[in-house]
Every structure is written in C-alpha cells, then in structure tokens.
Design a protein around this motif. Structure first.
Motif, PDB file in Angstrom:
ATOM      1  N   ILE A  35       0.875  -1.171   0.000  1.00 44.42           N
ATOM      2  CA  ILE A  35       0.000   0.000   0.000  1.00 44.42           C
ATOM      3  C   ILE A  35       0.913   1.222   0.000  1.00 44.42           C
ATOM      4  O   ILE A  35       1.831   1.319   0.819  1.00 44.42           O
ATOM      5  N   CYS A  36       0.694   2.142  -0.943  1.00 39.68           N
ATOM      6  CA  CYS A  36       1.626   3.265  -1.105  1.00 39.68           C
ATOM      7  C   CYS A  36       0.984   4.592  -0.750  1.00 39.68           C
ATOM      8  O   CYS A  36      -0.101   4.921  -1.236  1.00 39.68           O
ATOM      9  N   PHE A  37       1.655   5.358   0.099  1.00 37.28           N
ATOM     10  CA  PHE A  37       1.260   6.741   0.360  1.00 37.28           C
ATOM     11  C   PHE A  37       2.277   7.631  -0.334  1.00 37.28           C
ATOM     12  O   PHE A  37       3.454   7.614   0.008  1.00 37.28           O
ATOM     13  N   ILE A  38       1.789   8.389  -1.324  1.00 34.16           N
ATOM     14  CA  ILE A  38       2.705   9.253  -2.063  1.00 34.16           C
ATOM     15  C   ILE A  38       2.381  10.709  -1.762  1.00 34.16           C
ATOM     16  O   ILE A  38       1.257  11.033  -1.368  1.00 34.16           O
ATOM     17  N   ASN A  39       3.356  11.585  -1.939  1.00 31.54           N
ATOM     18  CA  ASN A  39       3.062  13.003  -1.792  1.00 31.54           C
ATOM     19  C   ASN A  39       3.635  13.785  -2.947  1.00 31.54           C
ATOM     20  O   ASN A  39       4.343  13.235  -3.811  1.00 31.54           O
ATOM     21  N   GLY A  40       3.329  15.052  -3.002  1.00 33.47           N
ATOM     22  CA  GLY A  40       3.810  15.906  -4.074  1.00 33.47           C
ATOM     23  C   GLY A  40       3.258  17.305  -3.890  1.00 33.47           C
ATOM     24  O   GLY A  40       2.312  17.515  -3.134  1.00 33.47           O
ATOM     25  N   ASP A  65       4.319  20.045   0.402  1.00 34.42           N
ATOM     26  CA  ASP A  65       5.511  20.727  -0.115  1.00 34.42           C
ATOM     27  C   ASP A  65       6.665  20.368   0.817  1.00 34.42           C
ATOM     28  O   ASP A  65       6.702  20.822   1.963  1.00 34.42           O
ATOM     29  N   MET A  66       7.588  19.558   0.315  1.00 33.70           N
ATOM     30  CA  MET A  66       8.651  19.019   1.173  1.00 33.70           C
ATOM     31  C   MET A  66       9.610  20.087   1.679  1.00 33.70           C
ATOM     32  O   MET A  66      10.425  19.828   2.554  1.00 33.70           O
ATOM     33  N   SER A  67       9.546  21.306   1.115  1.00 34.06           N
ATOM     34  CA  SER A  67      10.452  22.360   1.596  1.00 34.06           C
ATOM     35  C   SER A  67       9.883  23.047   2.841  1.00 34.06           C
ATOM     36  O   SER A  67      10.568  23.832   3.473  1.00 34.06           O
ATOM     37  N   LYS A  68       8.627  22.754   3.172  1.00 37.35           N
ATOM     38  CA  LYS A  68       8.003  23.437   4.312  1.00 37.35           C
ATOM     39  C   LYS A  68       7.804  22.487   5.485  1.00 37.35           C
ATOM     40  O   LYS A  68       7.212  21.429   5.342  1.00 37.35           O
ATOM     41  N   ARG A  69       8.282  22.907   6.647  1.00 35.36           N
ATOM     42  CA  ARG A  69       8.218  22.028   7.810  1.00 35.36           C
ATOM     43  C   ARG A  69       6.778  21.658   8.181  1.00 35.36           C
ATOM     44  O   ARG A  69       6.470  20.498   8.427  1.00 35.36           O
ATOM     45  N   GLU A  70       5.890  22.658   8.164  1.00 32.00           N
ATOM     46  CA  GLU A  70       4.496  22.395   8.567  1.00 32.00           C
ATOM     47  C   GLU A  70       3.868  21.376   7.627  1.00 32.00           C
ATOM     48  O   GLU A  70       3.117  20.496   8.056  1.00 32.00           O
ATOM     49  N   ASP A  71       4.194  21.499   6.316  1.00 32.45           N
ATOM     50  CA  ASP A  71       3.639  20.566   5.336  1.00 32.45           C
ATOM     51  C   ASP A  71       4.090  19.142   5.622  1.00 32.45           C
ATOM     52  O   ASP A  71       3.300  18.206   5.587  1.00 32.45           O
ATOM     53  N   VAL A  72       5.388  18.987   5.903  1.00 35.54           N
ATOM     54  CA  VAL A  72       5.940  17.641   6.134  1.00 35.54           C
ATOM     55  C   VAL A  72       5.309  17.046   7.389  1.00 35.54           C
ATOM     56  O   VAL A  72       4.890  15.885   7.404  1.00 35.54           O
ATOM     57  N   GLU A  73       5.196  17.881   8.435  1.00 36.37           N
ATOM     58  CA  GLU A  73       4.605  17.380   9.682  1.00 36.37           C
ATOM     59  C   GLU A  73       3.148  16.973   9.478  1.00 36.37           C
ATOM     60  O   GLU A  73       2.697  15.930   9.963  1.00 36.37           O
ATOM     61  N   SER A  74       2.419  17.796   8.727  1.00 35.80           N
ATOM     62  CA  SER A  74       1.019  17.473   8.468  1.00 35.80           C
ATOM     63  C   SER A  74       0.907  16.208   7.612  1.00 35.80           C
ATOM     64  O   SER A  74       0.021  15.369   7.821  1.00 35.80           O
ATOM     65  N   PHE A  75       1.840  16.032   6.661  1.00 33.82           N
ATOM     66  CA  PHE A  75       1.858  14.814   5.826  1.00 33.82           C
ATOM     67  C   PHE A  75       2.052  13.575   6.708  1.00 33.82           C
ATOM     68  O   PHE A  75       1.316  12.589   6.596  1.00 33.82           O
ATOM     69  N   ILE A  76       3.033  13.658   7.610  1.00 31.55           N
ATOM     70  CA  ILE A  76       3.310  12.522   8.494  1.00 31.55           C
ATOM     71  C   ILE A  76       2.070  12.183   9.323  1.00 31.55           C
ATOM     72  O   ILE A  76       1.665  11.019   9.417  1.00 31.55           O
ATOM     73  N   ASN A  77       1.417  13.218   9.872  1.00 32.37           N
ATOM     74  CA  ASN A  77       0.215  12.982  10.680  1.00 32.37           C
ATOM     75  C   ASN A  77      -0.899  12.348   9.860  1.00 32.37           C
ATOM     76  O   ASN A  77      -1.576  11.426  10.320  1.00 32.37           O
ATOM     77  N   GLN A  78      -1.065  12.845   8.638  1.00 35.06           N
ATOM     78  CA  GLN A  78      -2.140  12.312   7.795  1.00 35.06           C
ATOM     79  C   GLN A  78      -1.893  10.838   7.465  1.00 35.06           C
ATOM     80  O   GLN A  78      -2.825  10.039   7.428  1.00 35.06           O
ATOM     81  N   VAL A  79      -0.620  10.486   7.204  1.00 34.82           N
ATOM     82  CA  VAL A  79      -0.302   9.086   6.902  1.00 34.82           C
ATOM     83  C   VAL A  79      -0.586   8.224   8.124  1.00 34.82           C
ATOM     84  O   VAL A  79      -1.238   7.176   8.032  1.00 34.82           O
TER      85      VAL A  79
END
Lengths: 286, 243
Positions: A35-40, A65-79
């Motif tokens: 099962i793959c979780f992708i971002n972009g 957006d991998m350049s933004k800390r909040e984005d990465v943190e929110s991505f991790i939480n969503q996964v």
C-alpha cells in the motif's frame, strides 16, 4: 520468498511519488503488493494516487511541499491517521538549481538543503517509531554527485553528500531495532521530468536509440538509464532480498563513476544501432 | 518482468558450487529458471548438489576438477559450455580463507589463497568471456570477503585477495561493457573469521544468494562495476568492528 509479491502486506511512503522517478517506484511497490502513500506539491498527483489505489487498494496521494516544515509534519500525521504500520519510507524528492557557487545566494542554498536534506530528517523523525515496530527500512534517493561531481553543482552535491552520511547514521542507529537504511545513487536517468516524456519517448524509438547511443550520463558504452532501473533498485532494497544490506550506497549509474577518467573518444559503431534499439526498448519497458 | 522466474532460460556457471554460498546460489538460480552448471573440486559433493539441482531443473549438471590449475579450469569451462550450449551468467564463488598477518602467513597458504580466490576468478572469467561477448550479453558476479574495504587483525591474505577481486571486477566491466557484459562484486563476512559481529546478525547464505540473483537479472541492469556489501553495514561503524 514470493519474488513476484516482494512487498506483500507492506505499507510504503514515497515522497514525490506523483510523477517521474517517484511514480515508477510507487507503481513497482504497488505491483508487489505494498500500500503506497505518495506526496507531491502539485495537486494533479491525485490521478497517480487513484491509479495506485487500483493496483493496490488503500494507496493514496497526499499534497505536501517538502520544503516546508508544517507541510511535512502534516503529511506525516495524515499518513499515521490512515495506517497503523509503515514498513518502508522512500525519499525520492530532490531539487537541483545549479549555478556557479558565487552565483548562488544564501536563499537558494537554503532552499536546496530544506528540500533535499531537512525533508529527509523530518521524515525519519516522524516515521522512526513506526519503522521500529515493523523492523522497516529507509531508502534515500541520492545522486552520483554525492561522491564525484562536476561544475555548477555545489548546492546540490553538498546536500546529497549529507544525505548519504545521514543514511549511514540511520543505519548505525537503526541496527539495534532492525531498521535498515540505504541509498540509491542514480547516474544519468531519463525520467519524464528530465526528458520530453517517458511515454512520448517510447513512441519515438529512433530518438530513444539516439539518446542511448550518445551515452549520456552513464558509461560511454552503456548509455543512460531509465526510471525502471531505479525502481528495481528500490524494490530490491525494500524487500527481504536485501535483509542484510544496510548503510550501503548502490551506484545505479551505468558505470559513470567507477572509471578513473572519461578517456574514451566515444563512437558507437553503426552496426550497433539495431542492438541499441532493442536495448533501449527493453530499458523503457513498463 | 516475471519476478518469479528472473533467470528463465538463462545459462549460469557457478564456481565453488559445493560451498555453502555457491550451492545456495546454484539452487536459487535453478528455481528462477536458469540452467545451472556447478564446478568444484570434490566429485562426490558435486554429484550430490547436481542431484538436488536436477530435482528443480533437469538441464542442470556439474563437473569436478582442480580449481588451482589453469588447464583444468579451461577443461571445466569446456565441459560447462558443452552442457549448456552457451554461458550468460558466471558466478565466481570459489574461495578459501586461511588466517595470519603479514609475518605469520605461511608462503604456501598465501599462494593457495591467491590461487583459490584471485587466480580462479581471473581464469574462469578469461575462459567464459568470449562466449558472453559473442552473445552480446553476460553477467559476471564475483563473491568475496568484505575485508576488501575495511580490515581486521590477522587477515592479511584474504584482505589482499578480496581487494584484488574487487579491482578486477571493475576492470572487466570497463573492458567488456561495450559487449553488454556486466561485472559486479558482492562482499560479505566469511565464516570462521574471529570477531565478526554483524549488526543485523550473521548473513545467511540465502542473503548472499539473493544479492547474486539481483545482480544476475535485469533488475540491476543499470548497475555495473559496483560492489554490494551484504554484511549488516559493518563498514559504517567507525572503529567499532570486532568486539
């Protein structure tokens, strides 16, 4: 080991998995049962997410957006909201805005580091405890510039060298938990992002043959690679085939870096054209 | 790509096919559809592994001969080519390990190690490469000790041999990649060397065999002249090898 379902029952996170190389990696993983979780950054990645969901139900795209800390943190939480296990984190995202060092201002240097290095560090922190539970693994896509380089690459090369060093550190720290960390260093790869487009190229086999015969990016006699090659390297490292491989850097570069000098004046004999055509078709097989 | 039969229809020669790594590679290759010939010194043991291989694939066979003698190696290769018709994959898994530092290493032991590890790799490659060039394809996998890249006390001989094999691998790639003949090297911690504390536990022969499978098939086709450590990342623990 089921070699046609190498990642059966596994869950993988692939950054920048919507297009180009990352898409290939995600498709390969999904075909092997993950099962793959992708971002972009681009919302159009939803289409790739839907395609992956058809191959391996449960897969999806999350905008980030991998350049933004909040984005990465929110991505991790969503996964982590969507799954209770993570077996693999594959970082494909990377940018290269090259120029001579005295032409690159702090801002550009910093942006490169944010995307290429800080993104990985944040991911590793965010998924560390999940990977501990599954004895999972990291795969970081680096570049041949992490070892050897040429001009106008200082920001990129330094961020990628740091990536390799970070992977070794993860391998050392993760060993006691069974976490593996490896690096794939691509050489000249014609992905859809770099060239006119993977699928278009496939339709113009003569052009593809020309690219191969020019031998750009790899060993002069071996030509350039395709995203398939990187996807297969990641698949190997992600699976139990590589259960004892950690801290390694796989140079998937068609031999670009092991030569001591680019010494050969390269001319492919014309009777090689048929061979090259076949070879390149095979390389770009999806 | 059929990942269940990654080597379907390909012809593979495995030297040192009686040893734990060699036989595991041969069996895995056969399960992936390759016609395998094993070459080693002990006739009885070769016969045993051939029986096992034939249970998987009838077209497998094996031959015994002296792996330290150049003429015997040429003869073995001729037998192998006669049995297979051609050669697509060569796995140099033959090798031996005898301990000693530069002072205490016996001359005979050192020569034996060079013969087994280095010379056999070069001689087999020399004998098989013309067939690969004719076919415009070939995959050579050299398996050696991970002392090629970092050292331990009392291992002077094997370390020198492993380094030679690694350098030879790159050189072969350089010369023959124009014929699509790839060569790659797998390094792993040899059995019986004191003070090995691999971090993911000791790799089993199956782990080395999986690496050999990956280097032999199309999955790794853009990787040439490279080295893959199957050793739980030991080389990356600065100053923490051994105890």
């Amino acid at each position: 080991m089921k070699y046609n379902r190498l990642l059966e029952g596994k869950v993988a996170v692939i950054t920048s998995g919507a297009h180009g190389m990352g898409k290939h990696v995600a498709v390969w993983y999904a075909r092997h049962g993950a099962i793959c979780f992708i971002n972009g950054r681009d919302p159009s990645g939803v289409e790739t997410g839907e395609m992956l969901n058809e191959i391996s139900p449960g897969s999806c795209f999350i905008r980030c957006d991998m350049s933004k800390r909040e984005d990465v943190e929110s991505f991790i939480n969503q996964v982590l909201e969507r799954t209770d296990r993570i077996d693999n984190v594959t970082n494909v995202v990377g940018i290269n805005r090259s120029d001579l060092t005295d032409q690159v201002d702090d801002e550009r240097f910093e942006y490169t580091q944010q995307v290429n290095l800080y993104g990985i560090i944040r991911l590793a922190r965010g998924f560390w405890s999940s990977l501990k539970k599954t004895r999972g693994n990291f795969i970081l896509i680096s570049t041949i510039h992490s070892g050897a380089t040429f001009g106008k690459n200082s920001a990129y090369a330094s961020s990628k060298s740091a990536t390799n060093a970070f992977a070794r550190a993860l391998a050392v720290e993760g060993a006691q938990y069974g976490i593996r960390a490896n690096v794939v260093c691509p050489g000249g790869i014609y992905s859809s992002r770099q060239q006119e487009g993977y699928f278009e190229l496939k339709n113009d086999i003569e052009k593809l043959t020309d690219i191969g015969m020019r031998g750009e990016g790899g060993h002069p006699d071996y030509g350039s690679g395709s995203s398939n090659d990187i996807a297969n390297a990641c698949l190997f490292l992600a699976s139990d085939m590589a259960a004892h491989v950690t801290g390694a850097a796989i140079m998937s570069d068609g031999g670009a870096t092991f030569q001591s000098h680019k010494f050969r004046d390269f001319r492919t004999p014309s009777d090689y054209r048929d061979l090259w055509r076949e070879f390149m078709l095979d390389r770009y097989e999806l | 790509m059929d990942y269940q039969r990654l080597l379907a229809g390909r012809s593979a020669i495995v030297t040192g096919g009686v040893g734990s790594v060699g036989r595991t590679v041969a069996l895995l290759y056969a399960r992936h559809g390759a016609n395998v010939v094993v070459l080693d010194e002990d006739e009885v043991e070769v016969e045993k592994i051939v029986q096992e291989l034939r249970d998987i694939n009838q077209k497998c066979s094996g031959f015994a001969g002296n792996l330290r003698d150049p003429e015997s190696i040429v003869q073995l290769c001729n037998h192998a080519i006669n049995a297979l018709g051609t050669a697509d994959i060569l796995v140099n898994a033959a090798g031996t390990y005898l301990s000693g530092d530069a002072e205490t290493l016996e001359e005979d032991d050192f020569i034996a190690m060079i013969d087994w590890n280095v010379n056999s790799t070069i001689r087999f490659t020399k004998a098989i490469i013309p067939y690969m060039c004719d076919n415009r394809q070939g995959d050579i996998i050299n398996i050696t000790s991970d002392l090629a890249t970092a050292s331990l006390p009392g291992t002077a001989g094997i370390a020198a041999c492993a380094g030679a094999v690694l350098a030879f691998t790159r050189s072969v790639t350089m010369d023959y990649i124009r014929y699509r003949v790839r060569a790659n090297c797998i390094v792993y911690p040899l059995d019986g060397i004191e003070g090995r504390r691999p971090l993911t536990g000791a790799p089993a022969p199956e782990d080395v065999a999986n690496a050999a499978l990956w280097y032999a098939c199309k999955m790794s086709r853009f990787i040439i002249g490279d080295m893959l450590p199957v050793n739980g990342g030991m080389d990356y623990f600065a100053g923490m090898r051994g105890e």
